[in-house]
Design an enzyme around this catalytic site. Sequence first.
Site, mmCIF file in Angstrom:
data_model
loop_
_atom_site.group_PDB
_atom_site.id
_atom_site.type_symbol
_atom_site.label_atom_id
_atom_site.label_comp_id
_atom_site.label_asym_id
_atom_site.label_seq_id
_atom_site.Cartn_x
_atom_site.Cartn_y
_atom_site.Cartn_z
ATOM 1 N N HIS A 181 0.385 -1.194 0.006
ATOM 2 C CA HIS A 181 -0.036 0.305 -0.396
ATOM 3 C C HIS A 181 0.726 1.490 -0.408
ATOM 4 C CE1 HIS A 181 -3.327 -3.195 1.348
ATOM 5 N NE2 HIS A 181 -4.196 -1.975 1.071
ATOM 6 N N ASP A 252 -3.875 -6.404 -8.059
ATOM 7 C CA ASP A 252 -4.428 -5.750 -6.822
ATOM 8 C C ASP A 252 -4.615 -3.610 -7.097
ATOM 9 O OD1 ASP A 252 -4.563 -4.981 -4.223
ATOM 10 O OD2 ASP A 252 -2.491 -5.534 -3.416
#
Length: 480
Positions: A181, A252
């Site tokens: 992230h 993702d």
Amino acid sequence: MSSPEKLAASVLVPGFDGTTAPDWLRRKVADGLGGAILFGRNVVDDEQVAALSAQLRAERPGVLVGIDEEGGDVTRLDVATGSFVPGPLALGAADDVELTTSVAAALGERLAACGVTINFAPCADLTLAAEDPSIGVRAFGSDPVKASPHVAAYITGLQKYGVAASAKHFPGHGAATDDSHHALPVLPRTEAELHELELVPFKAAIAAGVRAVMTGHLVVPAWGDLPATLNPKALTDVLRGELGFTGAVVTDALDMGAVAGELGKTEGVGRASVRALIAGADALCLGGVSFEEDELNRIAAVIAAAVESGELPLERLAEASERVATLGTPPVSTPISPVDHRLGLEAARKALRIQGSPKLAGPPLVIDIETEPIVAAGPMPWGLGSHLTELVPGTRALKVGADGIATAIEAVHGARDLVIVTREAHRHPEVREFLGWLRESTVDYIRVETGVPGPETDGPRIDTFSGSYVSLRAAAEYLA
């Protein structure tokens, strides 16, 4: 064949704000947008999610409606209460493959009733590094041979009701020690090691008929310098060539720091989208943050320009569009039912690992030490205090953060029955120091660990392997 602009829009799957579909999103879906991802910010209850899905499907019946509903610590449907089923690590600890199938089928049935067409689960990652910041309890375990049957069982159960499963995060995040992230993790594996470890659960997922595989934003040096999401070696040569996967490859979220990087939300995501498509990805998730119509238009324009320049073959984009369309197939028509915790409690009870004799002599003081949840989970209800307060009259409950250990130490003095609740204590220095102080003191306590158990030793202890509602309830019932 559709125009590059239409095809570009058809592979985009963004997140958005609101509990109803905004007008711009409905227009984009009607015009061919691939789909949308639902997060906790989009959820009130099952009836509302079903109505939201129906809004999108009214614009185009084949729209993809996706969600990250792993159970356990990562839940969207139960973001206000905690999950009705334990997470993968708890199911792996219970080690009952038929039970895993049943839990996943219950989840699939509920998602189908909500109109969801694809669940971005299960994690086929392995829990391999104590300092891993992103997987932990989301995996079924650390042994690929033991975890793989549960990955396959979860897929079988989930897809029973027509909800596509998506095994993630290829080739496996569990040994990486950076969170994608924010940064770009490196997986220090040779190709032979990958086939012996990380790729084993993905092979099981493919054999079980998984309809989608989600990529991981991580670099395998043996495959070059590009993260798997943008790497033709990973997606075309290995996933499709060596492993024989023929379904849809889902990225993702491309707005994550590992791939969008310093280029930012629009330019970074646009370029990452082009490179992911060239590598062999199909559905492009733009999920962690909310997107708006103009941002999607600009990203689609970057993809279309790559086709016009010859960088991205039109045939590759059309192939991706066709695969994304397969993930919008409506699930089995299933009525919405009240949430039933019985199956989840059965699994959570079976997962408990008991050390010593953790029993209460009287109403306890429960200290829930709250630490920052992983990004994929986000904030949600957690803690044992509320459950024991209900089950054992006279229970006192205290919640402190990792920076509130002084408060916890002060509360401990004079406590006779003490329960300390942690979440991966070994990853938080302040919590480790507090536990060390307790061990050296004369205070008797019971510890309940809700994350991946660390190397530290305690006296009486319960490991739940999950922070779900049912896992905490099961621990409370045992103590009561």
